[in-house]
Design a protein around this motif. Structure first.
Motif, mmCIF file in Angstrom:
data_model
loop_
_atom_site.group_PDB
_atom_site.id
_atom_site.type_symbol
_atom_site.label_atom_id
_atom_site.label_comp_id
_atom_site.label_asym_id
_atom_site.label_seq_id
_atom_site.Cartn_x
_atom_site.Cartn_y
_atom_site.Cartn_z
ATOM 1 N N THR A 6 0.800 -1.235 0.000
ATOM 2 C CA THR A 6 0.000 0.000 0.000
ATOM 3 C C THR A 6 0.834 1.287 0.000
ATOM 4 O O THR A 6 0.274 2.374 0.110
ATOM 5 C CB THR A 6 -0.947 0.037 1.226
ATOM 6 O OG1 THR A 6 -0.160 0.069 2.421
ATOM 7 C CG2 THR A 6 -1.863 -1.168 1.261
ATOM 8 N N HIS A 7 2.154 1.158 -0.112
ATOM 9 C CA HIS A 7 2.980 2.376 -0.050
ATOM 10 C C HIS A 7 4.176 2.244 -0.995
ATOM 11 O O HIS A 7 5.242 1.770 -0.622
ATOM 12 C CB HIS A 7 3.452 2.593 1.395
ATOM 13 C CG HIS A 7 3.950 3.971 1.669
ATOM 14 N ND1 HIS A 7 3.360 4.822 2.579
ATOM 15 C CD2 HIS A 7 4.996 4.668 1.159
ATOM 16 C CE1 HIS A 7 4.011 5.965 2.621
ATOM 17 N NE2 HIS A 7 5.022 5.907 1.777
ATOM 18 N N VAL A 8 3.973 2.678 -2.249
ATOM 19 C CA VAL A 8 4.997 2.493 -3.274
ATOM 20 C C VAL A 8 5.328 3.817 -3.971
ATOM 21 O O VAL A 8 4.471 4.418 -4.609
ATOM 22 C CB VAL A 8 4.524 1.487 -4.355
ATOM 23 C CG1 VAL A 8 5.653 1.212 -5.349
ATOM 24 C CG2 VAL A 8 4.016 0.191 -3.729
ATOM 25 N N HIS A 9 6.562 4.270 -3.819
ATOM 26 C CA HIS A 9 7.058 5.378 -4.639
ATOM 27 C C HIS A 9 7.684 4.721 -5.867
ATOM 28 O O HIS A 9 8.423 3.749 -5.724
ATOM 29 C CB HIS A 9 8.092 6.192 -3.864
ATOM 30 C CG HIS A 9 7.554 6.734 -2.571
ATOM 31 N ND1 HIS A 9 6.665 7.787 -2.534
ATOM 32 C CD2 HIS A 9 7.742 6.344 -1.290
ATOM 33 C CE1 HIS A 9 6.343 8.025 -1.266
ATOM 34 N NE2 HIS A 9 6.978 7.168 -0.494
ATOM 35 N N PRO A 10 7.383 5.232 -7.071
ATOM 36 C CA PRO A 10 7.785 4.496 -8.273
ATOM 37 C C PRO A 10 9.299 4.258 -8.405
ATOM 38 O O PRO A 10 9.708 3.236 -8.935
ATOM 39 C CB PRO A 10 7.258 5.374 -9.416
ATOM 40 C CG PRO A 10 6.146 6.173 -8.820
ATOM 41 C CD PRO A 10 6.516 6.397 -7.381
ATOM 42 N N VAL A 116 -5.610 9.675 -1.645
ATOM 43 C CA VAL A 116 -4.756 10.866 -1.747
ATOM 44 C C VAL A 116 -3.667 10.789 -0.683
ATOM 45 O O VAL A 116 -3.949 10.510 0.480
ATOM 46 C CB VAL A 116 -5.564 12.171 -1.567
ATOM 47 C CG1 VAL A 116 -4.713 13.383 -1.961
ATOM 48 C CG2 VAL A 116 -6.850 12.155 -2.374
ATOM 49 N N LYS A 117 -2.419 11.043 -1.110
ATOM 50 C CA LYS A 117 -1.288 10.948 -0.189
ATOM 51 C C LYS A 117 -0.716 12.331 0.163
ATOM 52 O O LYS A 117 -0.597 13.192 -0.697
ATOM 53 C CB LYS A 117 -0.182 10.113 -0.851
ATOM 54 C CG LYS A 117 0.912 9.690 0.109
ATOM 55 C CD LYS A 117 2.223 10.403 -0.130
ATOM 56 C CE LYS A 117 3.113 10.308 1.083
ATOM 57 N NZ LYS A 117 4.212 9.401 1.027
ATOM 58 N N PHE A 118 -0.340 12.499 1.448
ATOM 59 C CA PHE A 118 0.327 13.727 1.890
ATOM 60 C C PHE A 118 1.598 13.390 2.645
ATOM 61 O O PHE A 118 1.683 12.343 3.299
ATOM 62 C CB PHE A 118 -0.613 14.556 2.774
ATOM 63 C CG PHE A 118 -1.797 15.080 2.008
ATOM 64 C CD1 PHE A 118 -1.719 16.277 1.321
ATOM 65 C CD2 PHE A 118 -2.967 14.339 1.927
ATOM 66 C CE1 PHE A 118 -2.787 16.726 0.557
ATOM 67 C CE2 PHE A 118 -4.041 14.781 1.178
ATOM 68 C CZ PHE A 118 -3.965 15.982 0.494
ATOM 69 N N ALA A 191 0.883 6.544 7.776
ATOM 70 C CA ALA A 191 1.931 5.727 7.159
ATOM 71 C C ALA A 191 3.131 5.569 8.076
ATOM 72 O O ALA A 191 3.502 6.516 8.777
ATOM 73 C CB ALA A 191 2.387 6.371 5.852
ATOM 74 N N HIS A 192 3.712 4.392 8.042
ATOM 75 C CA HIS A 192 4.968 4.054 8.737
ATOM 76 C C HIS A 192 4.757 3.876 10.247
ATOM 77 O O HIS A 192 3.901 4.534 10.833
ATOM 78 C CB HIS A 192 6.059 5.136 8.544
ATOM 79 C CG HIS A 192 6.148 5.701 7.170
ATOM 80 N ND1 HIS A 192 6.362 4.922 6.074
ATOM 81 C CD2 HIS A 192 6.039 6.968 6.708
ATOM 82 C CE1 HIS A 192 6.390 5.699 4.989
ATOM 83 N NE2 HIS A 192 6.186 6.943 5.346
ATOM 84 N N PRO A 193 5.611 3.019 10.849
ATOM 85 C CA PRO A 193 5.669 3.068 12.316
ATOM 86 C C PRO A 193 6.007 4.519 12.673
ATOM 87 O O PRO A 193 6.937 5.093 12.108
ATOM 88 C CB PRO A 193 6.832 2.121 12.635
ATOM 89 C CG PRO A 193 6.800 1.126 11.503
ATOM 90 C CD PRO A 193 6.457 1.962 10.290
ATOM 91 N N SER A 243 5.640 -1.152 1.748
ATOM 92 C CA SER A 243 7.102 -1.283 1.771
ATOM 93 C C SER A 243 7.812 0.061 1.904
ATOM 94 O O SER A 243 8.751 0.213 2.665
ATOM 95 C CB SER A 243 7.582 -1.989 0.502
ATOM 96 O OG SER A 243 7.319 -1.178 -0.633
ATOM 97 N N ASP A 244 7.355 1.078 1.165
ATOM 98 C CA ASP A 244 8.058 2.349 0.964
ATOM 99 C C ASP A 244 9.119 2.194 -0.118
ATOM 100 O O ASP A 244 10.150 2.854 -0.085
ATOM 101 C CB ASP A 244 8.686 2.897 2.259
ATOM 102 C CG ASP A 244 8.719 4.427 2.274
ATOM 103 O OD1 ASP A 244 8.153 5.059 1.360
ATOM 104 O OD2 ASP A 244 9.320 5.003 3.203
ATOM 105 N N HIS A 245 8.846 1.316 -1.083
ATOM 106 C CA HIS A 245 9.694 1.197 -2.270
ATOM 107 C C HIS A 245 9.965 2.587 -2.820
ATOM 108 O O HIS A 245 9.052 3.406 -2.833
ATOM 109 C CB HIS A 245 8.945 0.357 -3.318
ATOM 110 C CG HIS A 245 9.655 0.238 -4.624
ATOM 111 N ND1 HIS A 245 9.562 1.203 -5.620
ATOM 112 C CD2 HIS A 245 10.504 -0.711 -5.093
ATOM 113 C CE1 HIS A 245 10.302 0.834 -6.652
ATOM 114 N NE2 HIS A 245 10.882 -0.314 -6.357
HETATM 115 ZN ZN LIG Z 1 6.832 6.935 1.578
#
Ligand SMILES: [Zn+2]
Length: 281
Positions: A6-10, A116-118, A191-193, A243-245
């Motif tokens: 659920t958390h992917v930067h290209p 939508v992401k911030f 998002a994230h711990p 992941s935060d790819h």
């Molecule tokens: Zn991120």
């Protein structure tokens, strides 16, 4: 499909070079990596080879950083190119006011993005600042989730003065708690711990039915004990794999997640069932 990241930067040139600007080296260094740029094919191939889906995130922190945005159109283009592999979240700059509200509407209704992401540290704003309430009203009206960065960030990390980036915007209480109280109809994902405010984030997710947590940006190996305990019990329907790819690859995250002690049925929920419900996939 075994999981939804659920958390992917290209991690493509448009993301890393054009949008990341001067902060990108800090971010990769923070994760112990060298700056790397992927082709769109290599990005898709990573997810296809693992047989998982990814949620690609657009990004717009233009007002505060001066960096180019990673546009909603770009993310929608990737989703269109790989519809079985990706869905996308829009990213708008809250300081753009009415323009941001219009962009959200176009991104969801016309471009088919699903949330939508911030990133408040990069964008320099508090989610509970009433100046942005019209934006949250629009997102709630569109019935899509909103994702906020929580806790520490790689942006500006290890640089004198943190390159002007401030962590205070990413604290769960009061900013996310207030927002969740004022917008019970808005689905909020932290998002994230949320280190160093992990317990605050757990409390908000426990207390507010409309608040969820994504587990991206940390290897599960290093999750605080309280996070593992709550994810395994009270918050098992509210935690999402992310992941935060490209900073942390889904392959590494999944391998480390396999090793942590958690009920098998809870792992299934975290890996895909919770996201499937939330994003109506
Ligand atoms: Zn991120």
């Amino acid at each position: 499909m075994k999981a939804i990241d659920t958390h992917v930067h290209p991690g493509t040139k448009e993301d890393v070079i054009d949008c990341g600007g001067k902060y990108i080296e800090d971010a990769f260094r923070f994760f112990g990596k060298k700056v790397e740029v992927l082709t769109e094919e290599a990005l898709a191939e990573q997810y296809q080879s693992l047989d998982i889906m990814g949620v690609l995130l657009a990004w717009d922190a233009e007002t505060n950083t001066g960096n180019k945005r990673l546009s909603n159109e770009y993310v929608a283009g990737l989703v269109k190119k790989y519809p079985k592999t990706f869905i996308g979240f829009a990213g708008v700059d809250p300081w753009k006011g009415k323009v941001a509200i219009q962009e959200v509407e176009i991104a969801i209704k016309d471009l088919g993005l699903r949330g939508v992401k911030f990133q408040q540290a990069a964008q320099a704003f508090y989610p509970s600042d009433q100046r942005f309430y019209p934006l949250w009203e629009k997102i709630a009206e569109l019935k899509v989730p909103v994702l906020f960065h929580m806790g520490n960030t790689g942006y500006g990390a290890g640089v004198p003065g943190g390159d002007g980036i401030r962590l205070k915007y990413c604290r769960p209480i009061p900013y996310i708690d207030d927002l969740a109280a004022d917008f019970p109809e808005l689905t909020i994902i932290g998002a994230h711990p949320a280190w160093p405010w992990q317990d605050e984030m757990l409390a908000v997710a426990m207390h507010k039915a409309n608040v969820y947590i994504d587990l991206s940006g940390w290897s599960p190996k290093y999750f605080p004990a309280s996070l593992v305990q709550y994810a395994n019990t009270f918050l098992q329907d509210k935690c999402l794999f992310g992941s935060d790819h490209p900073y942390l690859t889904p392959k590494r995250w999944l391998a480390d997640f396999e090793k942590i002690q958690m009920k098998a049925e809870v792992k299934e929920k975290i890996l895909w069932q919770n996201a499937q419900k939330l994003f109506r996939i």
